[in-house]
Design a protein around this motif. Structure first.
Motif, PDB file in Angstrom:
ATOM      1  N   LEU A 198       0.920  -1.393  -0.063  1.00 60.69           N
ATOM      2  CA  LEU A 198      -0.043  -0.172  -0.073  1.00 60.69           C
ATOM      3  C   LEU A 198       0.792   1.256   0.042  1.00 60.69           C
ATOM      4  O   LEU A 198       0.277   2.198   0.133  1.00 60.69           O
ATOM      5  CB  LEU A 198      -1.080  -0.179   1.316  1.00 60.69           C
ATOM      6  N   SER A 199       2.085   1.033  -0.045  1.00 65.83           N
ATOM      7  CA  SER A 199       2.868   2.231  -0.345  1.00 65.83           C
ATOM      8  C   SER A 199       3.267   2.478  -1.746  1.00 65.83           C
ATOM      9  O   SER A 199       3.804   1.528  -2.323  1.00 65.83           O
ATOM     10  CB  SER A 199       4.149   1.925   0.673  1.00 65.83           C
ATOM     11  N   LYS A 200       3.345   3.980  -2.223  1.00 63.05           N
ATOM     12  CA  LYS A 200       3.693   4.333  -3.344  1.00 63.05           C
ATOM     13  C   LYS A 200       4.700   5.791  -3.331  1.00 63.05           C
ATOM     14  O   LYS A 200       4.193   6.169  -2.249  1.00 63.05           O
ATOM     15  CB  LYS A 200       2.530   4.446  -4.435  1.00 63.05           C
ATOM     16  N   VAL A 201       5.375   5.869  -4.386  1.00 66.71           N
ATOM     17  CA  VAL A 201       5.866   6.988  -4.659  1.00 66.71           C
ATOM     18  C   VAL A 201       5.395   7.856  -5.915  1.00 66.71           C
ATOM     19  O   VAL A 201       6.119   7.814  -6.897  1.00 66.71           O
ATOM     20  CB  VAL A 201       7.413   7.191  -4.450  1.00 66.71           C
ATOM     21  N   PRO A 202       4.183   8.556  -5.998  1.00 64.36           N
ATOM     22  CA  PRO A 202       3.512   9.003  -7.002  1.00 64.36           C
ATOM     23  C   PRO A 202       3.950   9.940  -7.590  1.00 64.36           C
ATOM     24  O   PRO A 202       3.656  10.414  -8.777  1.00 64.36           O
ATOM     25  CB  PRO A 202       2.080   8.778  -6.580  1.00 64.36           C
ATOM     26  N   LEU A 203       4.253  11.196  -6.850  1.00 65.00           N
ATOM     27  CA  LEU A 203       4.546  12.393  -7.133  1.00 65.00           C
ATOM     28  C   LEU A 203       5.940  12.573  -7.149  1.00 65.00           C
ATOM     29  O   LEU A 203       6.746  12.489  -5.805  1.00 65.00           O
ATOM     30  CB  LEU A 203       4.024  13.591  -6.351  1.00 65.00           C
ATOM     31  N   VAL A 204       6.575  12.904  -8.143  1.00 63.96           N
ATOM     32  CA  VAL A 204       8.148  12.895  -8.393  1.00 63.96           C
ATOM     33  C   VAL A 204       8.733  14.228  -9.233  1.00 63.96           C
ATOM     34  O   VAL A 204       7.894  14.155 -10.220  1.00 63.96           O
ATOM     35  CB  VAL A 204       8.691  11.456  -9.081  1.00 63.96           C
ATOM     36  N   LYS A 205       9.658  14.765  -8.818  1.00 70.85           N
ATOM     37  CA  LYS A 205      10.498  15.630  -9.901  1.00 70.85           C
ATOM     38  C   LYS A 205      11.462  14.917 -10.781  1.00 70.85           C
ATOM     39  O   LYS A 205      12.217  14.244 -10.315  1.00 70.85           O
ATOM     40  CB  LYS A 205      11.033  16.779  -8.795  1.00 70.85           C
ATOM     41  N   TRP A 206      10.762  14.640 -11.687  1.00 71.07           N
ATOM     42  CA  TRP A 206      11.179  13.723 -12.504  1.00 71.07           C
ATOM     43  C   TRP A 206      12.865  14.279 -13.308  1.00 71.07           C
ATOM     44  O   TRP A 206      12.789  15.396 -13.840  1.00 71.07           O
ATOM     45  CB  TRP A 206      10.556  13.128 -13.767  1.00 71.07           C
ATOM     46  N   ARG A 207      13.591  13.393 -13.266  1.00 72.58           N
ATOM     47  CA  ARG A 207      15.007  13.614 -14.083  1.00 72.58           C
ATOM     48  C   ARG A 207      15.000  12.443 -14.970  1.00 72.58           C
ATOM     49  O   ARG A 207      15.060  11.181 -14.423  1.00 72.58           O
ATOM     50  CB  ARG A 207      15.875  13.842 -12.959  1.00 72.58           C
ATOM     51  N   ARG A 208      15.884  12.805 -16.113  1.00 76.18           N
ATOM     52  CA  ARG A 208      16.087  11.621 -17.149  1.00 76.18           C
ATOM     53  C   ARG A 208      17.057  10.761 -16.551  1.00 76.18           C
ATOM     54  O   ARG A 208      18.054  11.073 -15.720  1.00 76.18           O
ATOM     55  CB  ARG A 208      16.450  12.371 -18.269  1.00 76.18           C
ATOM     56  N   GLY A 209      16.733   9.541 -16.615  1.00 77.19           N
ATOM     57  CA  GLY A 209      17.436   8.450 -15.949  1.00 77.19           C
ATOM     58  C   GLY A 209      17.032   7.819 -14.784  1.00 77.19           C
ATOM     59  O   GLY A 209      17.142   6.795 -14.164  1.00 77.19           O
ATOM     60  N   ARG A 210      16.028   8.812 -14.050  1.00 73.35           N
ATOM     61  CA  ARG A 210      15.404   8.179 -12.760  1.00 73.35           C
ATOM     62  C   ARG A 210      14.435   6.595 -13.378  1.00 73.35           C
ATOM     63  O   ARG A 210      14.256   6.780 -14.432  1.00 73.35           O
ATOM     64  CB  ARG A 210      14.291   9.036 -12.177  1.00 73.35           C
ATOM     65  N   ARG A 211      14.155   6.001 -12.394  1.00 71.94           N
ATOM     66  CA  ARG A 211      13.524   4.801 -12.937  1.00 71.94           C
ATOM     67  C   ARG A 211      12.356   4.132 -11.632  1.00 71.94           C
ATOM     68  O   ARG A 211      12.878   3.959 -10.768  1.00 71.94           O
ATOM     69  CB  ARG A 211      14.424   3.700 -13.001  1.00 71.94           C
ATOM     70  N   TYR A 212      11.145   4.156 -12.033  1.00 70.38           N
ATOM     71  CA  TYR A 212      10.392   3.209 -11.162  1.00 70.38           C
ATOM     72  C   TYR A 212      10.931   1.723 -11.206  1.00 70.38           C
ATOM     73  O   TYR A 212      11.275   1.281 -12.324  1.00 70.38           O
ATOM     74  CB  TYR A 212       8.921   3.152 -11.550  1.00 70.38           C
ATOM     75  N   LEU A 213      10.734   1.012 -10.269  1.00 71.54           N
ATOM     76  CA  LEU A 213      11.290  -0.467 -10.078  1.00 71.54           C
ATOM     77  C   LEU A 213      10.280  -1.461  -9.763  1.00 71.54           C
ATOM     78  O   LEU A 213      10.390  -2.569 -10.145  1.00 71.54           O
ATOM     79  CB  LEU A 213      12.357  -0.222  -9.042  1.00 71.54           C
ATOM     80  N   LEU A 214       9.306  -0.964  -9.275  1.00 69.91           N
ATOM     81  CA  LEU A 214       8.319  -1.881  -8.904  1.00 69.91           C
ATOM     82  C   LEU A 214       6.826  -1.190  -8.900  1.00 69.91           C
ATOM     83  O   LEU A 214       6.474  -0.840  -7.756  1.00 69.91           O
ATOM     84  CB  LEU A 214       8.646  -2.707  -7.478  1.00 69.91           C
ATOM     85  N   SER A 215       6.346  -1.026 -10.213  1.00 73.00           N
ATOM     86  CA  SER A 215       5.468  -0.326 -10.250  1.00 73.00           C
ATOM     87  C   SER A 215       5.713   1.020  -9.915  1.00 73.00           C
ATOM     88  O   SER A 215       6.929   1.619  -9.734  1.00 73.00           O
ATOM     89  CB  SER A 215       3.933  -0.825  -9.418  1.00 73.00           C
ATOM     90  N   THR A 216       4.911   2.135  -9.146  1.00 68.95           N
ATOM     91  CA  THR A 216       5.461   3.064  -8.324  1.00 68.95           C
ATOM     92  C   THR A 216       5.420   2.621  -6.800  1.00 68.95           C
ATOM     93  O   THR A 216       5.553   3.774  -6.200  1.00 68.95           O
ATOM     94  CB  THR A 216       4.223   4.204  -8.333  1.00 68.95           C
TER      95      THR A 216
END
Length: 311
Positions: A198-216
């Motif tokens: 039930l934990s997610k990191v939905p709001l992100v200041k995206w930078r090229r090269g960042r990656r979601y790893l297990l859904s969010t």
């Protein structure tokens, strides 16, 4: 993955939302409306072969762009999301959600999403952790009939205030929340070691090269503030049994849809499910979530909000 229709213009400062969808017309209009009111400027939607009008709906929205996913959902979803965010999210605050989720942040009834993101920028924060909070109706599952475009919160206004527990597990942020109605209603032990995350990191200041790893649920390391947002989660509409059957038959979700096999077993044993119990509460707003520690503001953000209040 390819863009269909008009191009995505370079507009610095826009807050963008990213969704992967398939046959989501029951919820999608309501989800768009909530996040427009919150302050999302543009929707980037990856469609996985919808046949219910989802693609046509998105194509008709002036603030939305639709992309066609290529490959199997089970293998490609994270690749689709990360590639899209690299291309159209770099430098933007991006809200990556499912089509059954409504983002709620501390003070969202007093400050816009742009104001919240501006505060996070000022703190050097790069994302926000969130609790996925399952919502449900007052009676039988079959009674939770939603009208497309209507309020999801009015259709399913109830939630469990607890218990929820946090365990050290998984990729960054190396914490996973468990609990709520799915943990009390369904037996996941034969399928997986723990109830759904039930934990997610939905709001992100995206930078090229960042990656979601297990859904969010997991992401490459970034700076998180001492805050907790909430994703109101509308899985328990009247279409839940049908969606479970489709998920099990197709096996496209994690582990061959093992989580959905647990749902099917529970539905077969329990008939027309009633999710609400004596502990459940009717949703009243973000202040109520804060009172139950399901939404948490930092001291700095409370000071920020106080400074914005009229004297």
């Amino acid at each position: 993955m390819r863009l269909e229709g008009r191009p995505v213009l370079d507009r610095p400062g826009e807050i963008r939302a990213c969704l992967v969808v398939r046959n989501e017309m029951l919820r999608l209009e309501s989800v768009f409306q909530h996040h427009r009111e919150l302050g999302v400027d543009r929707f980037l939607v990856i469609d996985d072969g919808s046949t219910d009008g989802t693609r046509e709906f998105v194509a008709d929205q002036p603030d939305a762009h639709i992309f066609r996913g290529e490959g199997r959902y089970s293998v490609s979803r994270l690749d689709w999301t990360n590639a899209l965010l690299d291309q159209h999210g770099d430098g933007h605050w991006v809200l990556t959600i499912d089509a059954d989720e409504l983002f709620i942040f501390p003070g969202c009834d007093r400050v816009s999403l742009a104001g919240f993101c501006g505060f996070l920028d000022g703190q050097g924060a790069e994302g926000v952790l969130a609790l996925l909070l399952d919502m449900f109706g007052p009676g039988r599952l079959s009674d939770a009939v939603h009208r497309p475009g209507g309020s999801l919160i009015e259709t399913c206004p109830w939630f469990d205030p607890g218990p929820y527990r946090a365990v050290r597990a998984g990729p960054f942020p190396q914490v996973q929340f468990h609990g709520g109605p799915r943990a009390r209603l369904f037996d996941f032990a034969p399928m997986q070691p723990r109830p759904p995350v039930l934990s997610k990191v939905p709001l992100v200041k995206w930078r090229r090269g960042r990656r979601y790893l297990l859904s969010t649920h997991g992401i490459t390391p970034l700076a998180l503030p001492p805050m907790l947002a909430t994703l109101l989660h509308f899985k328990f509409l009247s279409d839940f049994p049908e969606r479970v059957d489709v998920a099990v038959a197709e096996g496209q979700h994690y582990g061959g849809s093992q989580e959905y096999r647990a749902y099917r077993n529970g539905l077969e044993a329990g008939g027309d499910l009633v999710v609400r119990d004596e502990r459940s509460l009717r949703y009243e707003g973000p202040h109520q979530l804060e009172a139950h520690d399901l939404l948490q503001a930092s001291d700095a953000f409370r000071d920020f909000l106080a400074a914005r209040q009229p004297e």
